[in-house]
Each structure stands twice: as C-alpha cells, then as structure tokens.
Design a protein around this motif. Sequence first.
Motif, mmCIF file in Angstrom:
data_model
loop_
_atom_site.group_PDB
_atom_site.id
_atom_site.type_symbol
_atom_site.label_atom_id
_atom_site.label_comp_id
_atom_site.label_asym_id
_atom_site.label_seq_id
_atom_site.Cartn_x
_atom_site.Cartn_y
_atom_site.Cartn_z
ATOM 1 N N SER A 36 68.313 46.948 8.035
ATOM 2 C CA SER A 36 69.764 46.911 8.153
ATOM 3 C C SER A 36 70.382 48.083 7.385
ATOM 4 O O SER A 36 70.074 48.282 6.208
ATOM 5 N N SER A 38 72.962 48.596 5.686
ATOM 6 C CA SER A 38 74.106 48.152 4.901
ATOM 7 C C SER A 38 74.264 49.000 3.651
ATOM 8 O O SER A 38 73.303 49.553 3.118
ATOM 9 N N GLY A 59 80.811 38.912 8.516
ATOM 10 C CA GLY A 59 79.368 39.021 8.344
ATOM 11 C C GLY A 59 78.967 39.735 7.073
ATOM 12 O O GLY A 59 77.798 39.721 6.690
ATOM 13 N N ALA A 75 77.744 45.582 3.459
ATOM 14 C CA ALA A 75 78.192 45.505 4.841
ATOM 15 C C ALA A 75 77.575 46.608 5.677
ATOM 16 O O ALA A 75 77.302 47.703 5.186
ATOM 17 N N GLU A 79 80.746 45.828 10.392
ATOM 18 C CA GLU A 79 81.461 44.905 9.509
ATOM 19 C C GLU A 79 82.533 45.629 8.720
ATOM 20 O O GLU A 79 83.615 45.086 8.480
ATOM 21 N N SER A 257 76.452 35.065 9.637
ATOM 22 C CA SER A 257 76.557 35.985 10.777
ATOM 23 C C SER A 257 75.470 35.708 11.806
ATOM 24 O O SER A 257 74.344 35.332 11.457
ATOM 25 N N SER A 262 73.061 42.016 10.030
ATOM 26 C CA SER A 262 73.939 41.628 8.932
ATOM 27 C C SER A 262 73.155 41.104 7.744
ATOM 28 O O SER A 262 72.094 40.492 7.895
ATOM 29 N N TYR A 265 72.861 37.284 8.047
ATOM 30 C CA TYR A 265 72.303 36.767 9.301
ATOM 31 C C TYR A 265 71.653 35.416 9.055
ATOM 32 O O TYR A 265 70.788 35.282 8.186
#
Length: 423
Positions: A36, A38, A59, A75, A79, A257, A262, A265
């Motif tokens: 991810s 993020s 999320g 995020a 998001e 999410s 995310s 998740y």
Amino acid sequence: MVIPRRLAPVAAVLAAFLMVLAGQSGAGAAAPAPDSPSKQYLVTGAATAQQRSQLARTGAAIDNVRADGSVEVSAIPSEVSAIKRLGLKVSLLPAPAPQPRAATSYHTYAETLAEIDQVVANYPQIARKFVAGKSYQGRDIVGVKISDNVAADEAEPEVLYIANIHARERLTNEQALYLIGILTKEYNATSRITNIVNSREIWIIPISNPDGQVYDMTSDTSAGRMWRKNRRPNSTSTGTDLNRNFAYRWGCCGGSSGNGASETYRGPSAESEPETKVLANFARSRVVGGVQQLKIFLDIHSYGELVLWPFGYTYANTVPGALSADEEATHRTIGRQMANSNGYTPQQASDLYITDGTTDDWFWGNQRIFSYTFEMYGSSFYPSPSVIERETSRNRDALLTLTEYADCPYRAIGKQQQYCGTP
C-alpha cells in the motif's frame, strides 16, 4: 541446462506460469501484491468524534489525535483526495528518521521468542510457553501462560493480553514483555504480584501479527516501513488490518475500508485472516463447561496515551442486550482507575471515532469479556528506544489493577454480590 536463444521467450512464459502454480500450491508461498502506498499526513478541521468518524470513513487510518485537535493519519492517495473533499486541510508529515540499534532497543520477532524461552526456562513452575496458532506466512503466534501450578487448568479467573496486532507499534511488544518480566521475576518477592500469580491464569501474546512485525523491522538501522497490516496478499495490494477483521459488527458502520490498499482494509470477510482466527479461536477455546474463563482482555496499541473500552461501532453508551448500564459503568470505572494510574485519557472507543470489526468490540460483544485497549506513549510509531523502560513501567499499576479485577469486574461499581455472589 543452456536454453537456446530462440526459445528464451517461451521459457520465460513457462517459468512465469510455474511461479503462479507454485504460489497457488501453499498459502505461504504466494508472491505478495504491491504494498500500500500510504503516507502519514496531518489533518486539521476534524475536532469532534463525528468529524473524525467522517475522516475515518474515507479509509484513512487515524494514528493519533493531537492536543490541538489536529489528526495524524496514514492514507493512500485516493483517501487524501476524499479527505480534502470533506473540506479538511491535509499536509504531508516527514517520514520517521532512521535510528541506530542501541544496547537497549526493540525486540525482533526472533529475540522475542528467545526471551520467552529464557523466561520459561528460568521459571518453569509459573511460566509456560504456548503457541496459539500460525500466521499467514507460517510463523508461530507465541504466548506465555503465567500462574502457579502453570501446567494445570485450574478454576481461576483468566485474563488475555495481546500486543503488536499492528506491526509498526513496536512499543507494545515491549509492554507485553515487561509484564511477563515482572510477573515472573517478582513472584515470591513482591506480595501483590505473588497474590496475582497464585490466583489468576494470565495469558500474554506479545506479537499477534508476526509477519507484519518481521516485515516492518527490516534492518538494524531502519526506522521501520510504517507497516500496519498483516502480509496476506489481497485482490489489489497486501495485507488486512487485523483490528478491523473481527466478526462482531464487521464492516457495519463506516469504521473500516473495503479497499485492499487501505490501511484499514477489513478483509474480504469477517475472520478471513489466519491471525484473526487464531486469536478468536483461542478465546473460544477458553470456554469450559459452557462458561468463558477469560474475564479480562487487553489489546495494547500505540500511540496516543489512551485507555479505551467498547463499543467502537456506535456512539451509544449502552446497547440493549449487548451493553447494559452496569456493564458500561464497570468498563468506565475500571478504565478511569487505570488512567488515574498511568496518566492516559480514558474514554469509550467511539469517543475517538467510529470503528468496526475491532478486538475490543468482539471480545466484549461476542464473548462478554471485559475489554480494553491501551494506546501507549509516543509522537510516532518509533519512539526512541531510550523510553522503553520508562513507558512500560508507567503501566505497571494499571496492568496489575486490571488483572486483579478478573475475579469480579463488577467489584469496581460495588455490585460484586449481585453479579458474582461474593461479598
């Protein structure tokens, strides 16, 4: 064998096909999907629980609520866009700085297992190692049972403490190891601890998400990968937030999410993740003669300096058939007592923001085990190792108090005679 150049493309395709087959042959062999993307951001303009719940509904993982009301989140790009559409201001936070490995440092998974083995070797009469189950990648989810007559299943109140369900929250493993340490080293030396060990069965799992923890601790000098989830590939990325995957109000209320990339998740279904199922199955295994032996549960997280209790999925303080006024008052009273000791802020989980599929909600809502979360010290997931001793010992009294309440939590509100039949 040398492959002729003209056959190389065919060989490459065949090799790729064989790799796919190999990945399907066993759960631990599958190649992980991309991680991810993020990053951590500071969000301003979400000062109330309702506003933070709107923020969480995008999320994004809410990492911390600062004293000024601003919110630190992890995020992904979609998001961040959704947060901005809420009219909130978003700014990128700097990545954690690398820290050299010091003499006092965070335990790796291997070091944690070694310490557990040493404790059990040193205190075999009161400490026993157990394996609750295995992670997606096949690592043992290991714990320690502490009690007098530890080899016996006695009719004593039981507690379960877990840590490191979110991989990057390193201080939580240290808290669990600290508790194991004082309960064993101070047995027959400190009367309070001796009484607790003699009258309780205490189960402690320091690393509930070993795959994620190992992945996050990539090298001796790394600040960490900021990894939160487990490591099972999903349809779009890697990992499920284990603390959104439990089978109580799973995915009900905008507190998780459905996007695999995310940080929150929730997984394709409740208890879809092996680590979640291990923890839930362990709790179910403690039902003896139709009675749940576990009376207290604690999930240790970082950071934010909070004591939280159910429910997280609703703002309601009480829920008919699920959380009575006396049950709420008992949770609240014990939570405030612990906060008076460690200096944390006590509150119902939803006072922070709405979540669903969490450990606390499941352990109380499904199993009726009085349940709490600690959010430990820190301004990041990787505070300096120099704070380990100070911040783990800070919770000494709170942890012992919680363990003592296992005989009858309703004692906190003076109703032990009504609910437990004890004076």
